[in-house]
Design a protein around this motif. Structure first.
Motif, PDB file in Angstrom:
ATOM      1  N   GLN A 189       0.837  -1.204   0.000  1.00 35.65           N
ATOM      2  CA  GLN A 189       0.000   0.000   0.000  1.00 35.65           C
ATOM      3  C   GLN A 189       0.877   1.262   0.000  1.00 35.65           C
ATOM      4  OE1 GLN A 189      -3.194   0.111  -0.340  1.00 35.65           O
ATOM      5  NE2 GLN A 189      -3.495   2.306  -0.010  1.00 35.65           N
ATOM      6  N   MET A 190       1.914   1.229   0.876  1.00 36.34           N
ATOM      7  CA  MET A 190       2.842   2.366   0.950  1.00 36.34           C
ATOM      8  C   MET A 190       3.496   2.601  -0.407  1.00 36.34           C
ATOM      9  SD  MET A 190       4.609   1.549   4.631  1.00 36.34           S
ATOM     10  CE  MET A 190       6.170   2.308   4.338  1.00 36.34           C
ATOM     11  N   THR A 191       3.881   1.501  -1.055  1.00 37.95           N
ATOM     12  CA  THR A 191       4.540   1.600  -2.361  1.00 37.95           C
ATOM     13  C   THR A 191       3.586   2.186  -3.399  1.00 37.95           C
ATOM     14  OG1 THR A 191       5.853  -0.328  -1.815  1.00 37.95           O
ATOM     15  CG2 THR A 191       5.784   0.285  -4.120  1.00 37.95           C
ATOM     16  N   ALA A 192       2.363   1.630  -3.414  1.00 39.18           N
ATOM     17  CA  ALA A 192       1.389   2.087  -4.416  1.00 39.18           C
ATOM     18  C   ALA A 192       1.107   3.582  -4.259  1.00 39.18           C
ATOM     19  CB  ALA A 192       0.104   1.287  -4.286  1.00 39.18           C
ATOM     20  N   GLU A 193       1.024   4.023  -3.018  1.00 40.41           N
ATOM     21  CA  GLU A 193       0.685   5.436  -2.780  1.00 40.41           C
ATOM     22  C   GLU A 193       1.841   6.387  -3.100  1.00 40.41           C
ATOM     23  OE1 GLU A 193      -0.672   5.665   1.242  1.00 40.41           O
ATOM     24  OE2 GLU A 193      -2.602   4.722   0.757  1.00 40.41           O
ATOM     25  N   ASN A 194       3.072   5.886  -3.000  1.00 40.21           N
ATOM     26  CA  ASN A 194       4.211   6.811  -3.097  1.00 40.21           C
ATOM     27  C   ASN A 194       5.141   6.584  -4.282  1.00 40.21           C
ATOM     28  OD1 ASN A 194       3.885   8.402  -0.544  1.00 40.21           O
ATOM     29  ND2 ASN A 194       3.842   6.318   0.262  1.00 40.21           N
TER      30      ASN A 194
ATOM     31  N   LYS B 101      11.662  -0.093  11.769  1.00 43.60           N
ATOM     32  CA  LYS B 101      12.177   1.279  11.770  1.00 43.60           C
ATOM     33  C   LYS B 101      11.150   2.292  11.267  1.00 43.60           C
ATOM     34  CE  LYS B 101      16.995  -0.059  11.377  1.00 43.60           C
ATOM     35  NZ  LYS B 101      18.112  -0.281  10.460  1.00 43.60           N
ATOM     36  N   PHE B 102      10.003   1.802  10.838  1.00 40.77           N
ATOM     37  CA  PHE B 102       8.947   2.736  10.432  1.00 40.77           C
ATOM     38  C   PHE B 102       7.784   2.617  11.418  1.00 40.77           C
ATOM     39  CE2 PHE B 102       4.883   3.400   8.154  1.00 40.77           C
ATOM     40  CZ  PHE B 102       5.020   4.749   7.925  1.00 40.77           C
ATOM     41  N   GLN B 103       7.358   3.777  11.892  1.00 38.36           N
ATOM     42  CA  GLN B 103       6.255   3.786  12.838  1.00 38.36           C
ATOM     43  C   GLN B 103       4.949   3.912  12.053  1.00 38.36           C
ATOM     44  OE1 GLN B 103       6.775   6.790  15.830  1.00 38.36           O
ATOM     45  NE2 GLN B 103       4.927   6.159  16.920  1.00 38.36           N
ATOM     46  N   GLU B 104       4.149   2.852  12.096  1.00 34.64           N
ATOM     47  CA  GLU B 104       2.904   2.892  11.316  1.00 34.64           C
ATOM     48  C   GLU B 104       2.007   4.033  11.782  1.00 34.64           C
ATOM     49  OE1 GLU B 104       0.963  -0.909  10.644  1.00 34.64           O
ATOM     50  OE2 GLU B 104       2.953  -1.829  10.470  1.00 34.64           O
ATOM     51  N   GLY B 105       1.386   4.659  10.821  1.00 37.52           N
ATOM     52  CA  GLY B 105       0.520   5.804  11.153  1.00 37.52           C
ATOM     53  C   GLY B 105       1.218   7.132  10.916  1.00 37.52           C
ATOM     54  N   THR B 106       2.552   7.090  10.772  1.00 41.31           N
ATOM     55  CA  THR B 106       3.276   8.329  10.451  1.00 41.31           C
ATOM     56  C   THR B 106       3.358   8.473   8.920  1.00 41.31           C
ATOM     57  OG1 THR B 106       5.406   7.207  10.574  1.00 41.31           O
ATOM     58  CG2 THR B 106       4.656   8.306  12.579  1.00 41.31           C
ATOM     59  N   ASN B 107       3.958   9.549   8.463  1.00 43.51           N
ATOM     60  CA  ASN B 107       3.969   9.856   7.033  1.00 43.51           C
ATOM     61  C   ASN B 107       4.929   8.942   6.253  1.00 43.51           C
ATOM     62  OD1 ASN B 107       4.130  11.004   4.508  1.00 43.51           O
ATOM     63  ND2 ASN B 107       4.218  13.111   5.271  1.00 43.51           N
ATOM     64  N   ALA B 108       4.346   7.939   5.589  1.00 50.41           N
ATOM     65  CA  ALA B 108       5.165   6.963   4.861  1.00 50.41           C
ATOM     66  C   ALA B 108       5.893   7.612   3.681  1.00 50.41           C
ATOM     67  CB  ALA B 108       4.294   5.825   4.366  1.00 50.41           C
ATOM     68  N   GLY B 109       5.219   8.559   3.041  1.00 49.39           N
ATOM     69  CA  GLY B 109       5.826   9.237   1.884  1.00 49.39           C
ATOM     70  C   GLY B 109       7.100   9.965   2.276  1.00 49.39           C
ATOM     71  N   ALA B 110       7.020  10.711   3.375  1.00 51.97           N
ATOM     72  CA  ALA B 110       8.190  11.471   3.837  1.00 51.97           C
ATOM     73  C   ALA B 110       9.313  10.515   4.244  1.00 51.97           C
ATOM     74  CB  ALA B 110       7.799  12.356   5.006  1.00 51.97           C
ATOM     75  N   TRP B 111       8.924   9.401   4.865  1.00 51.14           N
ATOM     76  CA  TRP B 111       9.917   8.411   5.301  1.00 51.14           C
ATOM     77  C   TRP B 111      10.643   7.812   4.097  1.00 51.14           C
ATOM     78  CZ3 TRP B 111       9.776   2.779   5.226  1.00 51.14           C
ATOM     79  CH2 TRP B 111      10.743   2.193   6.037  1.00 51.14           C
ATOM     80  N   LEU B 112       9.877   7.450   3.078  1.00 56.71           N
ATOM     81  CA  LEU B 112      10.493   6.870   1.870  1.00 56.71           C
ATOM     82  C   LEU B 112      11.337   7.915   1.114  1.00 56.71           C
ATOM     83  CD1 LEU B 112       7.541   4.637   0.591  1.00 56.71           C
ATOM     84  CD2 LEU B 112       9.754   3.824   1.427  1.00 56.71           C
ATOM     85  N   MET B 113      10.854   9.158   1.115  1.00 54.25           N
ATOM     86  CA  MET B 113      11.637  10.224   0.458  1.00 54.25           C
ATOM     87  C   MET B 113      12.967  10.417   1.171  1.00 54.25           C
ATOM     88  SD  MET B 113       8.739  13.001  -0.353  1.00 54.25           S
ATOM     89  CE  MET B 113       9.000  13.959  -1.800  1.00 54.25           C
ATOM     90  N   ARG B 114      12.932  10.269   2.459  1.00 52.05           N
ATOM     91  CA  ARG B 114      14.168  10.409   3.235  1.00 52.05           C
ATOM     92  C   ARG B 114      15.160   9.312   2.861  1.00 52.05           C
ATOM     93  NH1 ARG B 114      14.392  11.729   9.621  1.00 52.05           N
ATOM     94  NH2 ARG B 114      16.624  11.891   9.770  1.00 52.05           N
ATOM     95  N   ILE B 115      14.644   8.091   2.741  1.00 47.70           N
ATOM     96  CA  ILE B 115      15.519   6.979   2.338  1.00 47.70           C
ATOM     97  C   ILE B 115      16.085   7.261   0.942  1.00 47.70           C
ATOM     98  CG2 ILE B 115      15.606   4.501   1.819  1.00 47.70           C
ATOM     99  CD1 ILE B 115      13.429   4.084   3.907  1.00 47.70           C
ATOM    100  N   LEU B 116      15.208   7.743   0.062  1.00 45.84           N
ATOM    101  CA  LEU B 116      15.642   8.016  -1.313  1.00 45.84           C
ATOM    102  C   LEU B 116      16.725   9.098  -1.355  1.00 45.84           C
ATOM    103  CD1 LEU B 116      13.471   8.046  -4.443  1.00 45.84           C
ATOM    104  CD2 LEU B 116      14.977   9.961  -4.094  1.00 45.84           C
ATOM    105  N   THR B 117      16.505  10.184  -0.619  1.00 46.04           N
ATOM    106  CA  THR B 117      17.509  11.260  -0.660  1.00 46.04           C
ATOM    107  C   THR B 117      18.828  10.795  -0.027  1.00 46.04           C
ATOM    108  OG1 THR B 117      16.592  12.199   1.348  1.00 46.04           O
ATOM    109  CG2 THR B 117      15.881  13.187  -0.687  1.00 46.04           C
TER     110      THR B 117
END
Lengths: 208, 94
Positions: free
Chosen positions: A32-37, A75-91
């Motif tokens: 779901q996180m992947t599909a959304e982001n 390392k990911f807290q469910e309910g927090t902003n998944a998009g921002a978390w993934l963007m952080r990993i990407l950057t």
């Protein structure tokens, strides 16, 4: 003892199925996180890789793999902003890769511009235009891509996150793990540089 | 306040942060008044403000246009590689 063994035998299959269920749940959440982001990540990656589609796809693929690894490690807290978390990993991936390579000589600028293409008249600034007006109305996306590619990776990241992806300074600072003031000053310097480059381009493109 | 020099687009040093915050509507009342006052009287800051606003708008529309374009997903090959990697992580995890 016998009763304990019986209980263990009964318990173990349930434990296995619980693990399976938890794994399936994690898969579903991450899918779901992947599909959304995915789209957002790809757009960001393309900007960072100056339009090089292969590199952008690699970067996103690597980000999602690292993301899943980190997710399974809690390392990911469910309910927090998944998009921002993934963007952080990407950057982080992008910057790590950049530091490894030391320079961006392998960025393929030609992949983002059309070589030798003659600009249609409607896209040329007229002699009477102020350079900044020309900048607004007639700057080509290719010019913008080229200008963005001249920025340092850290500056480019700020421009992409704040100006293009329209994140707030605070969100960008969180993603980049730097203070808000650093984002602000990098952006200012990036704007100065971009404006200078685009103004020069606009001047050069003026009709005789 | 500084007079305009044709090639320079740099605002006065102390106005750098203020102009940015003003554009983003992040300034308290008194500073809003000050920025307006300064920009009215300083050609260089007025030019810089206009230029940076223009640039920001251009970047925003560029980003919005890119968001509307399709092909915003990984290629099938990369998706299958991603799936393989996820299965591998699952196998390795305790």
């Amino acid at each position: 003892m016998k009763s304990f063994a019986t209980a263990l035998r009964r318990f173990l299959p349930r434990l296995a199925s619980d693990e399976e269920a938890e794994r399936a749940r994690k898969h579903a959440v991450f899918a779901q996180m992947t599909a959304e982001n995915e789209g957002k990540l790809l757009r960001l990656a393309r900007r960072l890789c100056s339009g090089n589609e292969d590199k952008a796809q690699d970067l996103v693929q690597d980000t999602l793999i690292r993301g899943y690894q980190a997710y399974t490690e809690g390392k990911f807290q469910e309910g927090t902003n998944a998009g921002a978390w993934l963007m952080r990993i990407l950057t982080n991936n992008f910057l790590m890769d950049y530091r490894r390579q030391k320079h961006l000589a392998d960025i393929d600028l030609d992949s983002v511009v059309t070589e030798g293409k003659i600009l249609p008249e409607s896209l040329r600034a007229s002699k009477g235009d102020r350079p900044d007006t020309a900048l607004l109305t007639r700057t080509l996306d290719e010019d913008l891509e080229r200008a963005l590619a001249t920025l340092s990776p850290t500056m480019r990241l700020c421009v992409v996150l704040v100006d293009i992806e329209e994140l707030s300074y605070i969100e960008a600072a969180r993603i980049l793990s730097v203070p808000v003031g650093t984002v602000r000053s990098r952006l200012f310097r990036a704007h100065e540089k971009l404006a200078a480059i685009l103004q020069t381009n606009a001047e050069q493109r003026r009709l005789p | 306040m500084t007079q305009q020099t044709p090639q320079e687009i740099k605002p006065c040093f102390h106005m750098r942060g203020l102009l940015d915050a003003w554009q983003r509507k992040r300034l308290p009342g008194f500073l809003v008044w000050y920025v307006r006052y300064h920009v009215t009287h300083c050609t260089r800051c007025r030019e810089a403000l206009h230029l940076f606003y223009t640039l920001r708008e251009r970047l925003r529309t560029y980003g919005a246009a890119a968001a509307e374009q399709g092909k915003d997903s990984l290629t099938p090959e990369r998706k299958s590689r991603l799936q393989e990697a996820i299965e591998e992580i699952d196998r390795r995890s305790p």
